[in-house]
Design an enzyme around this catalytic site. Structure first.
Site, PDB file in Angstrom:
ATOM      1  N   HIS A 123      50.794  41.815  40.258  1.00  9.47           N
ATOM      2  CA  HIS A 123      50.369  41.061  39.071  1.00  9.47           C
ATOM      3  C   HIS A 123      51.600  40.289  38.564  1.00  9.47           C
ATOM      4  O   HIS A 123      52.734  40.730  38.760  1.00  9.47           O
ATOM      5  CB  HIS A 123      49.922  42.108  38.041  1.00  9.47           C
ATOM      6  CG  HIS A 123      49.358  41.588  36.766  1.00  9.47           C
ATOM      7  ND1 HIS A 123      50.125  41.122  35.728  1.00  9.47           N
ATOM      8  CD2 HIS A 123      48.078  41.516  36.327  1.00  9.47           C
ATOM      9  CE1 HIS A 123      49.345  40.771  34.717  1.00  9.47           C
ATOM     10  NE2 HIS A 123      48.092  40.999  35.051  1.00  9.47           N
ATOM     11  N   ASP A 199      54.168  50.137  39.039  1.00 11.88           N
ATOM     12  CA  ASP A 199      53.297  49.506  38.049  1.00 11.88           C
ATOM     13  C   ASP A 199      51.947  50.220  38.150  1.00 11.88           C
ATOM     14  O   ASP A 199      51.163  49.957  39.060  1.00 11.88           O
ATOM     15  CB  ASP A 199      53.150  48.014  38.360  1.00 11.88           C
ATOM     16  CG  ASP A 199      52.125  47.345  37.436  1.00 11.88           C
ATOM     17  OD1 ASP A 199      51.548  48.039  36.578  1.00 11.88           O
ATOM     18  OD2 ASP A 199      51.896  46.131  37.590  1.00 11.88           O
ATOM     19  N   GLN A 202      46.891  49.616  36.699  1.00 10.79           N
ATOM     20  CA  GLN A 202      45.549  49.823  37.260  1.00 10.79           C
ATOM     21  C   GLN A 202      45.396  51.221  37.850  1.00 10.79           C
ATOM     22  O   GLN A 202      44.271  51.667  38.106  1.00 10.79           O
ATOM     23  CB  GLN A 202      45.265  48.796  38.371  1.00 10.79           C
ATOM     24  CG  GLN A 202      45.195  47.354  37.910  1.00 10.79           C
ATOM     25  CD  GLN A 202      44.011  47.079  36.984  1.00 10.79           C
ATOM     26  OE1 GLN A 202      43.049  47.846  36.920  1.00 10.79           O
ATOM     27  NE2 GLN A 202      44.094  45.993  36.258  1.00 10.79           N
ATOM     28  N   LYS A 225      43.763  50.021  29.178  1.00 12.81           N
ATOM     29  CA  LYS A 225      42.987  50.193  30.416  1.00 12.81           C
ATOM     30  C   LYS A 225      42.581  51.650  30.652  1.00 12.81           C
ATOM     31  O   LYS A 225      41.784  51.933  31.532  1.00 12.81           O
ATOM     32  CB  LYS A 225      43.785  49.679  31.622  1.00 12.81           C
ATOM     33  CG  LYS A 225      44.074  48.174  31.560  1.00 12.81           C
ATOM     34  CD  LYS A 225      44.636  47.664  32.845  1.00 12.81           C
ATOM     35  CE  LYS A 225      45.497  46.439  32.682  1.00 12.81           C
ATOM     36  NZ  LYS A 225      44.772  45.175  32.744  1.00 12.81           N
ATOM     37  N   CYS A 363      45.909  36.771  37.286  1.00 16.33           N
ATOM     38  CA  CYS A 363      47.371  36.900  37.116  1.00 16.33           C
ATOM     39  C   CYS A 363      48.038  37.307  38.417  1.00 16.33           C
ATOM     40  O   CYS A 363      48.967  38.136  38.428  1.00 16.33           O
ATOM     41  CB  CYS A 363      47.721  37.888  36.015  1.00 16.33           C
ATOM     42  SG  CYS A 363      47.194  37.383  34.400  1.00 16.33           S
TER      43      CYS A 363
HETATM   44  N1  PMP Z   1      50.048  45.198  36.038  1.00 20.58           N
HETATM   45  C1  PMP Z   1      48.791  45.141  36.468  1.00 20.58           C
HETATM   46  C2  PMP Z   1      48.486  45.521  37.893  1.00 20.58           C
HETATM   47  C3  PMP Z   1      47.764  44.750  35.608  1.00 20.58           C
HETATM   48  O1  PMP Z   1      46.510  44.668  36.051  1.00 20.58           O
HETATM   49  C4  PMP Z   1      48.084  44.414  34.258  1.00 20.58           C
HETATM   50  C5  PMP Z   1      47.027  43.982  33.282  1.00 20.58           C
HETATM   51  N2  PMP Z   1      46.140  43.028  33.738  1.00 20.58           N
HETATM   52  C6  PMP Z   1      49.431  44.513  33.858  1.00 20.58           C
HETATM   53  C7  PMP Z   1      50.372  44.916  34.776  1.00 20.58           C
HETATM   54  C8  PMP Z   1      49.849  44.170  32.475  1.00 20.58           C
HETATM   55  O2  PMP Z   1      49.337  45.050  31.513  1.00 20.58           O
HETATM   56  P1  PMP Z   1      49.398  44.641  29.984  1.00 20.58           P
HETATM   57  O3  PMP Z   1      48.730  43.292  29.887  1.00 20.58           O
HETATM   58  O4  PMP Z   1      48.651  45.683  29.257  1.00 20.58           O
HETATM   59  O5  PMP Z   1      50.828  44.572  29.598  1.00 20.58           O
END
Ligand code: PMP
Length: 405
Positions: A123, A199, A202, A225, A363
């Protein structure tokens, strides 16, 4: 194969209300943000109506109770990850957690020329901070490729590990649903002398994450999440690393003493929590983790796999539909495209039929570029998801195809 909801959707007030109003929502966008169960909302209301005050500073009972609840939540998160409370830093989200590591670990432990390895599945939150670090500090950035199924290419990984100092890897890919082999990736990195940052944005809603067993050096996840509030995130860091790392944001609450000439900083994790933290959100997160652990990750994993397999079959029957990614291990995420139809157009039609999916690049623009597509339609599952919603999705995709095709 259990394709029923694991948790009654009526325990989620938003879903219950939509149903009661005659507009039931098939919420298939939990990978973006999960809906909130009543227990989490009740806990927030309870905290704000009984125990709310700013923390750490007050000597009156209300503030002491708020501090106790906030620090209790840190202990709850530590148990969730099998970590020590002093290894848990509250942030405002996974993005902030990763930025914290890039700034602070980067400053203390990485020097010009040091290699940071990320994967092709990441991401933007796990790409851009490392690019910025490269541009600020002269580190290098390299990418572990994936194979045609959307799995990490482990041979290529081993070759790239040679002079890597830090590996930053997702636990579950937010676009393709790939579950990465964390244990193996971390062990190989350590053999090569590299640290690992996971990370788990997910991963946390779907997998048991045991940082002691994984032996990862850092792990980030985000509250919204895992059925918790937004505005709260977690960074786990090994105590021996956090202890050595400088603060990255500075101000109140992260200090020991301040004079106009100089400041002595508090110990970690307080050193990394400048200013008033998201107090209520941290407390709500503790309750969300109770909720998720009471269901159990064995059941959650089986439910994810069953629903994803069902969706792959159902959607696979639609002419012109192409599934994107066929990973060896898949979490509750399925991405697809329809020949000649823009994902946003499908998403809009699904939306007007009460089906919430995400469309676009998710993203992960570099991944989309590599796959040669602009974006996908992504359905993602939660504990309240069930086969009936997948049926509705497949039906509405068919209709969208007829209308737009
Ligand atoms: N890493 C991954 C794999 C994600 O899917 C996301 C959220 N879409 C994030 C990081 C970022 O999380 P946050 O927007 O809550 O900071």
């Amino acid at each position: 194969m259990n394709l029923d909801p694991l948790v009654d959707p009526d325990l989620f007030p938003l879903l219950a209300r939509a149903k009661a109003e005659g507009n039931p929502v098939a919420y298939l966008d939990s990978a973006a943000s999960a809906q909130k169960p009543a227990v989490v909302l009740d806990r927030l209301r309870d905290f704000y109506t009984r125990d709310y005050a700013n923390i750490h500073r007050g000597v009156y009972p209300l503030s002491e109770r708020a501090t106790e609840a906030y620090e209790g939540s840190r202990e709850r998160v530590a148990r969730f990850l099998h970590a020590k409370p002093e290894e848990i830093v509250f942030t405002r989200g996974a993005t902030e957690s990763i930025n914290l590591v890039a700034f602070s670990f980067g400053e203390r432990f990485l020097k010009p020329g040091d290699k940071v390895l990320i994967s092709a599945l990441e991401h933007h939150a796990n790409i851009v901070p490392w690019q910025q670090l490269r541009d600020r500090r002269g580190t290098t950035l390299d990418v572990i490729p994936i194979n045609e199924n959307g799995d990490i290419d482990l041979d290529a990984y081993c070759r790239k590990l040679d002079d890597a100092r830090l590996v930053c890897i997702t636990a579950v890919a937010n676009t393709l649903g790939t579950v990465t082999p964390l244990q193996e990736i971390i062990a190989l990195a350590h053999q090569a002398g590299a640290r690992v940052m996971v990370d788990a944005a997910q991963g946390a809603p779907h997998l048991k994450l045991d940082v002691a067993a994984l032996d990862c050096d850092f792990l980030a996840f985000t509250g919204h999440k895992v059925y918790g509030p937004d505005g709260i995130g977690v960074l786990f860091g090994k105590a021996e690393l956090l202890r050595e790392m400088p603060p990255w944001q500075t101000g109140g609450d992260m200090i020991r003493t301040v004079t106009f000439e100089k400041t002595l900083f508090a110990e970690s994790p307080r050193r990394f929590e400048a200013g008033t933290p998201p107090i209520g959100a941290a407390i709500g997160l503790g309750t969300a983790l109770d909720f998720i652990e009471a269901i159990g990750f064995d059941k959650i994993g089986a439910h994810d796999r069953a629903l994803a397999a069902y969706a792959v079959d159902k959607l696979g029957e639609i002419p012109g539909l192409k599934l994107i990614g066929t990973p060896q291990h898949r979490s509750g995420i399925v991405s697809f495209v329809l020949d000649g139809i823009h994902p946003h157009d499908i998403g809009t039609l699904l939306g007007s039929a009460g089906i919430c999916v995400r469309t676009g690049h998710h993203c992960a623009q570099p991944l989309m570029e590599q796959l040669g597509i602009q974006g996908t339609v992504r359905a993602s599952f939660a504990v309240h998801s069930h086969a009936g919603e997948v049926d509705r999705l497949a039906e509405e995709v068919m209709k969208a195809r007829q209308l737009l095709g």
